[in-house]
Design a protein around this motif. Structure first.
Motif, PDB file in Angstrom:
ATOM      1  N   LEU A  46       0.833  -1.197   0.000  1.00  0.00           N
ATOM      2  CA  LEU A  46       0.000   0.000   0.000  1.00  0.00           C
ATOM      3  C   LEU A  46       0.873   1.253   0.000  1.00  0.00           C
ATOM      4  N   CYS A  88      -4.284   1.288  -2.200  1.00  0.00           N
ATOM      5  CA  CYS A  88      -3.635   0.683  -3.355  1.00  0.00           C
ATOM      6  C   CYS A  88      -2.879   1.768  -4.125  1.00  0.00           C
ATOM      7  N   CYS A  96      -9.095  -2.996  -3.402  1.00  0.00           N
ATOM      8  CA  CYS A  96      -7.760  -3.588  -3.551  1.00  0.00           C
ATOM      9  C   CYS A  96      -7.084  -3.755  -2.192  1.00  0.00           C
TER      10      CYS A  96
END
Length: 150
Positions: A46, A88, A96
């Motif tokens: 991330l 994401c 995500c």
């Protein structure tokens, strides 16, 4: 006593296979400790939700104001909202995966609590060893505005 928030540049290298987008975002550092590290956001690949204006000017112009508002003025006094801190790096889509926190505000204080990893597909993973944090409203907003202004 109030916790101290600092936004520090966070770099994600690009390239590789499959190709990854290079990103320059912000890490949220609380009392000198990186939440990127503490939450394990790197394990999920991330990036911070806010872009570094000097490195990603187009993204910063397009996204930072709205995202900063979710952390500040969009939090009603006496209320709260769940906000993504790390998202994401390719699309920013919560599906995500994202590290989120419950952001609440009252009488000159903003609190971050109930940290979790969410992806919209499976049950959230509580990050019970992270937080809660309480920031003095004025210094908190000043730090977010400073970072977003570049």
């Amino acid at each position: 006593m109030s916790d101290q928030l600092e936004l520090v540049a966070l770099h994600r290298s690009g390239g590789g296979s499959p190709p990854k987008q290079e990103r320059y975002t912000f890490d949220f550092v609380v009392n000198g400790q990186s939440l990127f590290a503490v939450t394990g956001a790197s394990n999920f690949d991330l990036s911070g939700c806010l872009s570094v204006p000097q490195r990603e000017p187009e993204l910063a112009v397009r996204l930072n104001d709205g995202l900063a508002r979710l952390l500040t003025s969009a939090v009603p006094i006496g209320g709260s909202n769940r906000t993504a801190l790390y998202v994401c790096p390719e699309c920013g889509d919560l599906a995500c995966g994202a590290i989120t926190a419950l952001v609440s505000r009252s009488d000159g204080v903003v609190r971050w609590s109930d940290f979790a990893y969410e992806n919209g597909h499976s049950s959230e993973i509580k990050l019970s060893k992270v937080g809660p944090f309480a920031f003095h409203w004025t210094s908190y907003v000043t730090e977010i505005e400073r970072a977003c202004a570049g």
